[in-house]
Motif scaffolding. Structure first.
Motif, PDB file in Angstrom:
ATOM      1  N   ASP A 122       0.824  -1.252   0.005  1.00  0.00           N
ATOM      2  CA  ASP A 122       0.067  -0.053  -0.009  1.00  0.00           C
ATOM      3  C   ASP A 122       1.027   1.251   0.114  1.00  0.00           C
ATOM      4  OD1 ASP A 122      -2.300   1.299  -0.031  1.00  0.00           O
ATOM      5  OD2 ASP A 122      -3.058   0.357   1.819  1.00  0.00           O
ATOM      6  N   ILE A 123       0.328   2.269  -0.603  1.00  0.00           N
ATOM      7  CA  ILE A 123       1.321   3.572  -0.765  1.00  0.00           C
ATOM      8  C   ILE A 123       1.036   4.445   0.435  1.00  0.00           C
ATOM      9  CG2 ILE A 123       1.743   5.647  -2.205  1.00  0.00           C
ATOM     10  CD1 ILE A 123       1.106   4.108  -4.653  1.00  0.00           C
ATOM     11  N   GLY A 124       1.829   4.499   1.188  1.00  0.00           N
ATOM     12  CA  GLY A 124       1.575   5.398   2.566  1.00  0.00           C
ATOM     13  C   GLY A 124       1.833   6.845   2.475  1.00  0.00           C
ATOM     14  N   GLY A 125       1.588   7.760   3.316  1.00  0.00           N
ATOM     15  CA  GLY A 125       1.983   8.861   3.330  1.00  0.00           C
ATOM     16  C   GLY A 125       2.976   9.506   2.912  1.00  0.00           C
ATOM     17  N   ASP A 126       4.097   8.931   3.234  1.00  0.00           N
ATOM     18  CA  ASP A 126       5.335   9.584   2.855  1.00  0.00           C
ATOM     19  C   ASP A 126       5.512   9.169   1.417  1.00  0.00           C
ATOM     20  OD1 ASP A 126       6.099  10.400   5.172  1.00  0.00           O
ATOM     21  OD2 ASP A 126       7.270   8.809   5.795  1.00  0.00           O
ATOM     22  N   ASN A 180       4.922  14.827  -5.339  1.00  0.00           N
ATOM     23  CA  ASN A 180       5.986  16.030  -5.698  1.00  0.00           C
ATOM     24  C   ASN A 180       6.580  15.967  -7.278  1.00  0.00           C
ATOM     25  OD1 ASN A 180       5.954  17.204  -3.247  1.00  0.00           O
ATOM     26  ND2 ASN A 180       7.812  16.011  -2.297  1.00  0.00           N
ATOM     27  N   GLN A 181       6.333  14.932  -7.933  1.00  0.00           N
ATOM     28  CA  GLN A 181       6.552  14.998  -9.272  1.00  0.00           C
ATOM     29  C   GLN A 181       5.762  15.818 -10.108  1.00  0.00           C
ATOM     30  OE1 GLN A 181       9.339  13.042  -9.515  1.00  0.00           O
ATOM     31  NE2 GLN A 181       8.938  12.538  -7.201  1.00  0.00           N
ATOM     32  N   PHE A 182       4.757  16.170  -9.703  1.00  0.00           N
ATOM     33  CA  PHE A 182       3.658  16.949 -10.225  1.00  0.00           C
ATOM     34  C   PHE A 182       3.187  18.231  -9.849  1.00  0.00           C
ATOM     35  CE2 PHE A 182       3.312  12.543 -10.801  1.00  0.00           C
ATOM     36  CZ  PHE A 182       3.185  12.303 -12.061  1.00  0.00           C
ATOM     37  N   ASP A 183       2.954  19.236 -10.523  1.00  0.00           N
ATOM     38  CA  ASP A 183       2.629  20.557 -10.082  1.00  0.00           C
ATOM     39  C   ASP A 183       0.877  20.574  -9.902  1.00  0.00           C
ATOM     40  OD1 ASP A 183       1.565  20.667 -12.539  1.00  0.00           O
ATOM     41  OD2 ASP A 183       2.317  22.687 -13.074  1.00  0.00           O
ATOM     42  N   ARG A 184       0.301  19.617 -10.062  1.00  0.00           N
ATOM     43  CA  ARG A 184      -1.216  19.832  -9.832  1.00  0.00           C
ATOM     44  C   ARG A 184      -1.326  18.128  -9.230  1.00  0.00           C
ATOM     45  NH1 ARG A 184      -2.741  21.283 -15.750  1.00  0.00           N
ATOM     46  NH2 ARG A 184      -0.548  22.458 -15.406  1.00  0.00           N
ATOM     47  N   PRO A 185      -2.857  17.928  -8.860  1.00  0.00           N
ATOM     48  CA  PRO A 185      -3.163  16.794  -8.480  1.00  0.00           C
ATOM     49  C   PRO A 185      -2.857  15.320  -9.563  1.00  0.00           C
ATOM     50  CG  PRO A 185      -5.006  18.161  -8.189  1.00  0.00           C
ATOM     51  CD  PRO A 185      -3.910  19.004  -8.958  1.00  0.00           C
ATOM     52  N   VAL A 186      -2.301  14.497  -8.875  1.00  0.00           N
ATOM     53  CA  VAL A 186      -2.140  13.318  -9.487  1.00  0.00           C
ATOM     54  C   VAL A 186      -2.980  12.108  -9.178  1.00  0.00           C
ATOM     55  CG1 VAL A 186      -0.301  12.437  -8.067  1.00  0.00           C
ATOM     56  CG2 VAL A 186      -0.432  11.602 -10.408  1.00  0.00           C
ATOM     57  N   MET A 187      -3.710  11.340 -10.290  1.00  0.00           N
ATOM     58  CA  MET A 187      -4.481  10.388 -10.068  1.00  0.00           C
ATOM     59  C   MET A 187      -3.818   9.035 -10.436  1.00  0.00           C
ATOM     60  SD  MET A 187      -8.258  11.790 -11.215  1.00  0.00           S
ATOM     61  CE  MET A 187      -8.059  12.571 -12.750  1.00  0.00           C
ATOM     62  N   VAL A 188      -3.769   8.424  -9.391  1.00  0.00           N
ATOM     63  CA  VAL A 188      -3.089   7.099  -9.546  1.00  0.00           C
ATOM     64  C   VAL A 188      -4.206   6.012  -9.597  1.00  0.00           C
ATOM     65  CG1 VAL A 188      -1.418   5.338  -8.190  1.00  0.00           C
ATOM     66  CG2 VAL A 188      -1.239   7.867  -7.722  1.00  0.00           C
ATOM     67  N   HIS A 189      -4.033   5.156 -10.652  1.00  0.00           N
ATOM     68  CA  HIS A 189      -5.190   4.240 -10.776  1.00  0.00           C
ATOM     69  C   HIS A 189      -4.687   2.673 -11.048  1.00  0.00           C
ATOM     70  CE1 HIS A 189      -4.233   4.488 -15.186  1.00  0.00           C
ATOM     71  NE2 HIS A 189      -4.105   5.401 -14.906  1.00  0.00           N
ATOM     72  N   HIS A 190      -5.442   1.827 -11.190  1.00  0.00           N
ATOM     73  CA  HIS A 190      -5.042   0.128 -11.297  1.00  0.00           C
ATOM     74  C   HIS A 190      -4.361  -0.227 -10.165  1.00  0.00           C
ATOM     75  CE1 HIS A 190      -6.975   0.687 -15.333  1.00  0.00           C
ATOM     76  NE2 HIS A 190      -6.754  -0.517 -15.591  1.00  0.00           N
ATOM     77  N   PHE A 191      -4.617  -0.130  -9.096  1.00  0.00           N
ATOM     78  CA  PHE A 191      -4.080  -1.015  -7.820  1.00  0.00           C
ATOM     79  C   PHE A 191      -4.176  -2.363  -7.785  1.00  0.00           C
ATOM     80  CE2 PHE A 191      -5.212   3.407  -6.601  1.00  0.00           C
ATOM     81  CZ  PHE A 191      -4.127   3.891  -5.951  1.00  0.00           C
ATOM     82  N   PRO A 192      -3.229  -2.833  -7.043  1.00  0.00           N
ATOM     83  CA  PRO A 192      -3.153  -4.316  -6.659  1.00  0.00           C
ATOM     84  C   PRO A 192      -4.633  -4.586  -6.127  1.00  0.00           C
ATOM     85  CG  PRO A 192      -1.155  -3.564  -6.184  1.00  0.00           C
ATOM     86  CD  PRO A 192      -2.092  -2.451  -6.411  1.00  0.00           C
ATOM     87  N   ALA A 193      -5.465  -5.503  -6.514  1.00  0.00           N
ATOM     88  CA  ALA A 193      -6.518  -5.785  -6.167  1.00  0.00           C
ATOM     89  C   ALA A 193      -6.672  -6.174  -4.619  1.00  0.00           C
ATOM     90  CB  ALA A 193      -7.570  -6.747  -6.943  1.00  0.00           C
ATOM     91  N   ALA A 194      -5.393  -6.980  -4.119  1.00  0.00           N
ATOM     92  CA  ALA A 194      -5.496  -7.490  -3.039  1.00  0.00           C
ATOM     93  C   ALA A 194      -5.357  -6.176  -1.668  1.00  0.00           C
ATOM     94  CB  ALA A 194      -3.882  -8.244  -2.673  1.00  0.00           C
ATOM     95  N   ILE A 195      -4.984  -4.967  -1.804  1.00  0.00           N
ATOM     96  CA  ILE A 195      -5.052  -4.083  -1.097  1.00  0.00           C
ATOM     97  C   ILE A 195      -5.946  -3.065  -1.215  1.00  0.00           C
ATOM     98  CG2 ILE A 195      -2.321  -4.203  -1.012  1.00  0.00           C
ATOM     99  CD1 ILE A 195      -2.502  -1.288  -2.802  1.00  0.00           C
ATOM    100  N   LYS A 196      -7.057  -3.380  -2.018  1.00  0.00           N
ATOM    101  CA  LYS A 196      -8.491  -2.666  -2.381  1.00  0.00           C
ATOM    102  C   LYS A 196      -9.605  -3.336  -1.683  1.00  0.00           C
ATOM    103  CE  LYS A 196      -6.510   1.187  -3.522  1.00  0.00           C
ATOM    104  NZ  LYS A 196      -6.470   2.483  -2.826  1.00  0.00           N
TER     105      LYS A 196
END
Lengths: 437, 437
Positions: B306-310, B317-333
């Motif tokens: 799972d992608i944590g806070g840090d 931080n790689q982007f200057d606007r909100p970034v949407m991360v999609h297609h997660f491992p099903a096991a953590i969702k």
């Protein structure tokens, strides 16, 4: 590529009018169907309206006819075709079917046109809300919520969300829901008013709008355990000003519903003439006037008693619009209401009784702004002074005259829709014997 | 009758501009005052703004000067005089004082310009909200709420209030608040999503907007036990459509705040250039892309975690606007997310990470619409099938592809205001160690 092979734009049924004569796609569910020789009528609902689709065998072919014939009620489907005005069709538009795609064939749908018992419908509330009447009521609820918010937003009130978890019981714990809060006791709010008063001192005029909770052991049609309240609170406002505000708000709501939801009012078979007469000014009578009305109607009643449901009906039946009853005996009203400076036995509170025997929909008051008098009331009622320390601060640091009221959302929706029971006015009603689904 | 004896119209400070050159009355509280020879400056706040009133001894006389001199901070007062534009004055308008009426002399006000500890300010939250910064943040909150509602109302979504009391625990009971519900156990909702799905099938497109609860035992600045969520849910929408909707909503909110709340953003000392760059399109990356970013930044991370806070901060931080991360491992969702038909190990979910290390503000997904797959997931996770029976009905009776997401209101307010802690973003924050006032 033939015309039928392209997929036209997806359009919601309520937005179909501007597409008159054009090809569109509708995505929804099978509401009902009928057959007439080489014609099939497929009525589709998409959550925003219902539309009749007409399929002729010559246009769509055997395969589509077979699909239509095997579809069950509430099966999901996507249809395309040309939309055109048809005054006789429900909703006023009709679709000449070109293509039909079944998304899912539904299992046998439990809610059919036949009569069902209330318990059965409540157990299937997640499906019941698809039915025309329930759908119409909840759309009217949406419109009433938006009207209320627009009313306060246009008047530049600041939305002020009070906490749901409260540390102390304001008026006794018997009707409070309690929870363990990391080892402490917390109670679910019954009213955001006290917090709203803090908001009024910070923002001048605020409104709260959120769920409130009451562990009512009564099973009447007028009570939910979870219901939504709107509570405006205004600094430098007196009792008359609060009644003016409540009156303006109710008139605003009615105008909005009558201009935008006539279709839904028709579905719920509401006599709209009863709503059209809700105009200013609303009659305002004192509690003592109300007692006189009861006596004239041979209702046994003593000055000083609380006006109950049946008495409310008798009083409100004298008027063709909401009536505001004010200047109650202080002894039957909450500790925070300001006493009448002219007569210490009276409190500067008011109730608005809706017509048609709908009972109280608004309760409000000018608040006690004098620290010593408020303290005296707290002691007289044996309330824990410490729990109110922050509330008393509002009288220590720049106390001002102020007033506000609470409007019950579900009672308002029930009145507007003419619904006999509050359970129809909220998506998933919660009552003493109803926690599911 | 002299001019000073009439009482001019009561005007709220934020509405003063059209009264330039006219006599008005302002009702409020003493914000601060200073003296300069035979002039007194009395700065009044009324909850909508602050206005400097200038009193000359010659105009108002000894008596008013004495009143001014004995007034303490937050004393309540009513002032009248002529208002006129004065660019140097806070708010841009100034009042030449003609009359002043003390409503109440406040006791010594506990919140002074000197520094106070957080616990002290939180104990005095009912007064702290009068302070400029808190006032500005809560006005921005109001504007964000209104923007969100306008966004969905304009798109004809139906407001659908899900229940607060729920009979079953959706994802384990450890973070749920429990209450005794007439002998049964009831839990306070953590999300209205499942109910929202029923709403989407009835209304096509709905949004919920209400308080949600989480018995978080963590004391971080990113967690409240009681917070407000907005959850749209749309029938016939897929993952991409849900991301489009979330993106449009965020851009709509930013536009609204930047066009109407610049004054408040200045008060909270927000670098608005960070908000002005929030424009479409937002970058969209897969979870696997995000893992690559972490590896390139020498963050130890395994695909599947799972992608944590840090880690969120590193990615955003790689982007200057909100970034949407999609297609997660099903096991953590969550069990209700639809699996990617191309790759069963992936779930069609997405998170939107706000810039400036603000973390997740939106989480959403396309939902599993296949009855058998959903049942399989429920069994795999050992969830009580019976509790989900009504939810499974949505897959039995006209199942359709559908998607939605949740937006956390307080996190959004904190991001917009640049507030380091969520406690400033709601009138009366509730946290593990904070239930009062």
């Amino acid at each position: 590529m033939t015309q039928a092979e392209t997929t036209p734009q997806h359009v919601y049924i309520e937005d179909a009018a501007p597409f008159d004569g054009q090809r569109i796609t509708v995505k929804g569910w099978l509401y009902h169907k009928r057959s007439s020789g080489k014609i099939r009528f497929v009525v589709v609902r998409d959550g925003t309206g219902i539309m009749q689709c007409v399929a002729s065998l010559a246009d769509v072919g055997e395969r589509v006819f077979e699909d239509i014939d095997r579809m069950t009620q509430e099966s999901s489907l996507i249809v395309s075709g040309t939309v055109h005005a048809e005054p006789r069709a429900p909703g006023g538009y009709e679709l000449t079917l070109e293509s039909l795609q079944i998304v899912q064939i539904a299992e046998e749908y439990p809610i059919t046109p036949k009569e069902h018992g209330t318990a059965f419908l409540m157990d299937h509330r997640h499906l019941w809300i698809r039915s025309r009447r329930q759908h119409a009521i909840l759309r009217i609820r949406h419109t009433i919520v938006k009207a209320i918010r627009d009313f306060f937003d246009e008047r530049k009130f600041t939305l002020f969300d009070p906490p749901i978890f409260t540390p102390s019981a304001c008026e006794g714990t018997s009707t409070l829901f309690e929870t363990d809060y990391f080892g402490e006791k917390a109670y679910l709010t019954q009213s955001g008013q006290l917090y709203g008063e803090a908001g009024a001192m910070a923002f001048g005029k605020i409104y709260t709008f959120g769920p409130t909770f009451r562990a009512e052991k009564s099973k009447t049609r007028r009570h939910l355990t979870e219901f939504w309240m709107i509570e405006p609170e205004v600094a430098y406002l007196d009792l008359d000003g609060a009644m003016d505000l409540a009156e303006d708000m109710i008139v605003f709501i009615m105008d909005r519903v009558l201009t935008t939801r006539m279709e839904e009012l028709k579905v719920v078979e509401r006599d709209v003439s009863m709503l059209e007469r809700i105009k200013k000014p609303f009659p305002r009578i004192t509690y003592t006037d109300a007692v006189d009305i009861l006596k004239k109607n041979d209702i046994p009643f003593h000055w000083g008693d609380d006006i109950g449901g049946d008495e409310e009906t008798t009083v409100s039946n004298q008027f063709d619009r909401p009536v505001m009853v004010h200047h109650f005996p202080a002894a039957i009203k909450a500790f925070y209401m300001k006493r009448d400076p002219q007569d210490d036995k009276l409190a500067l509170g008011f109730d608005m009784l809706a017509p048609e025997g709908r009972g109280e929909i608004v309760g409000g008051a000018q608040r006690e702004d004098d620290l010593d008098l408020l303290l005296k009331r707290i002691h007289e009622e044996n309330l824990p002074e410490e729990a109110y320390d922050w509330f008393l601060d509002l009288r220590r640091f720049g106390s001002v005259p102020h007033a506000g009221y609470g409007l019950g959302l579900e009672r308002t929706v029930a009145w507007v829709c003419g619904a006999p029971h509050l359970r129809e006015t909220i998506p998933f009603p919660r009552m003493m014997s109803r926690l599911k689904p």
